[in-house]
Motif scaffolding. Sequence first.
Motif, short mmCIF file in Angstrom:
data_model
loop_
_atom_site.label_atom_id
_atom_site.label_comp_id
_atom_site.label_asym_id
_atom_site.label_seq_id
_atom_site.Cartn_x
_atom_site.Cartn_y
_atom_site.Cartn_z
N LYS A 1 0.65 -1.14 0.25
CA LYS A 1 0.03 0.04 0.02
C LYS A 1 0.58 1.06 -0.03
O LYS A 1 0.60 2.06 -0.34
N GLN A 2 2.10 1.81 0.62
CA GLN A 2 3.16 2.56 1.41
C GLN A 2 3.45 2.39 -0.34
O GLN A 2 3.79 3.62 -1.34
N MET A 3 3.98 1.64 -1.04
CA MET A 3 4.87 1.51 -2.58
C MET A 3 3.83 2.17 -3.56
O MET A 3 3.86 2.59 -4.42
N GLU A 4 1.98 1.75 -3.30
CA GLU A 4 1.14 2.44 -4.70
C GLU A 4 0.96 3.74 -3.95
O GLU A 4 1.16 5.04 -4.94
N ILE A 5 1.01 4.13 -2.81
CA ILE A 5 1.22 5.55 -2.48
C ILE A 5 1.96 6.06 -3.06
O ILE A 5 2.00 7.50 -3.85
N LEU A 6 3.41 6.46 -2.60
CA LEU A 6 4.44 6.48 -2.85
C LEU A 6 4.54 6.52 -4.68
O LEU A 6 4.63 8.29 -4.98
N VAL A 7 4.34 5.98 -5.67
CA VAL A 7 4.14 6.56 -6.89
C VAL A 7 3.38 6.73 -7.16
O VAL A 7 3.59 7.58 -8.18
N LYS B 1 5.96 15.84 3.90
CA LYS B 1 4.48 15.67 3.50
C LYS B 1 3.73 14.49 2.74
O LYS B 1 3.14 14.04 3.62
N PHE B 2 5.11 13.80 2.06
CA PHE B 2 4.73 12.38 1.51
C PHE B 2 5.15 11.88 2.46
O PHE B 2 4.20 10.97 2.48
N ALA B 3 5.86 11.50 3.60
CA ALA B 3 6.35 10.65 4.69
C ALA B 3 5.17 10.97 5.27
O ALA B 3 5.00 9.42 5.98
N SER B 4 4.77 11.89 5.69
CA SER B 4 3.58 11.62 6.32
C SER B 4 2.09 10.98 6.51
O SER B 4 1.91 10.17 6.87
N GLU B 5 1.80 11.63 4.75
CA GLU B 5 1.49 9.96 4.43
C GLU B 5 1.66 8.20 4.58
O GLU B 5 0.46 8.15 4.57
N LEU B 6 2.50 8.44 3.83
CA LEU B 6 3.07 7.60 3.88
C LEU B 6 3.30 6.75 5.22
O LEU B 6 3.04 5.55 5.82
N ASN B 7 3.57 7.05 5.93
CA ASN B 7 4.01 7.01 7.43
C ASN B 7 2.93 6.21 8.22
O ASN B 7 2.14 5.62 8.64
N GLY B 8 1.24 6.91 7.13
CA GLY B 8 -0.09 6.43 7.86
C GLY B 8 -0.38 5.25 7.65
O GLY B 8 -1.76 4.92 8.27
N GLU B 9 0.52 4.81 6.63
CA GLU B 9 -0.05 3.45 6.29
C GLU B 9 0.26 2.34 6.98
O GLU B 9 0.46 1.06 6.09
N GLY B 10 2.38 2.73 7.77
CA GLY B 10 2.83 2.01 7.92
C GLY B 10 2.49 1.15 9.17
O GLY B 10 0.92 0.78 9.06
N TRP C 1 12.29 8.14 3.06
CA TRP C 1 11.07 7.78 2.09
C TRP C 1 11.86 8.49 0.34
O TRP C 1 11.66 7.79 -0.72
N LEU C 2 12.67 9.03 0.44
CA LEU C 2 13.81 9.99 -1.34
C LEU C 2 14.34 8.46 -1.03
O LEU C 2 14.51 8.11 -2.68
N LYS C 3 14.88 7.87 -0.54
CA LYS C 3 15.63 7.21 -0.46
C LYS C 3 15.11 5.71 -1.17
O LYS C 3 15.66 5.22 -2.01
N VAL C 4 14.01 5.80 -0.50
CA VAL C 4 13.44 4.17 -1.06
C VAL C 4 12.47 4.23 -2.76
O VAL C 4 12.97 3.51 -3.59
N TRP C 5 12.50 5.75 -3.08
CA TRP C 5 12.24 6.20 -3.94
C TRP C 5 13.66 6.38 -5.28
O TRP C 5 12.85 5.22 -6.78
N THR C 6 14.58 6.71 -4.74
CA THR C 6 15.61 6.66 -5.65
C THR C 6 16.45 5.25 -5.95
O THR C 6 16.35 5.05 -7.46
#
Length: 101
Positions: free
Chosen positions: A9-15, A40-49, A58-63
């Motif tokens: 779910k976090q990966m889907e949100i990140l993409v 802001k992205f981290a806040s949203e992604l951490n909400g699904e943690g 999270w930037l490192k996960v994306w790169t």
Amino acid sequence: MSKAITNKKQMEILVRLVEENLDIAKGVCAKSQAKPRWEKFASELNGEGPPMRTWEKWLKVWTDFKFNTKKKMSQNKVEQKATGGGPNKLHTFSQLEEAVI
């Protein structure tokens, strides 16, 4: 130290977030503009943690995800140019990887 694995779910949100912010996806915006958005992205992604990460993580996960997808594309290109027999070694891509491509 155990490695935190990002849930689907976090990966889907990140993409999705990165698709909506193409300058972030390509890394062409200034750090002063990118940092608040990544926070802001981290806040949203951490909400699904879990896992919970800082914006830098999270930037490192994306790169890393983008790098690995490009690497698979490159390997496919080399495999398509190869000669000779043998089994097909082409990589397949998930829907999330297709979105990155």
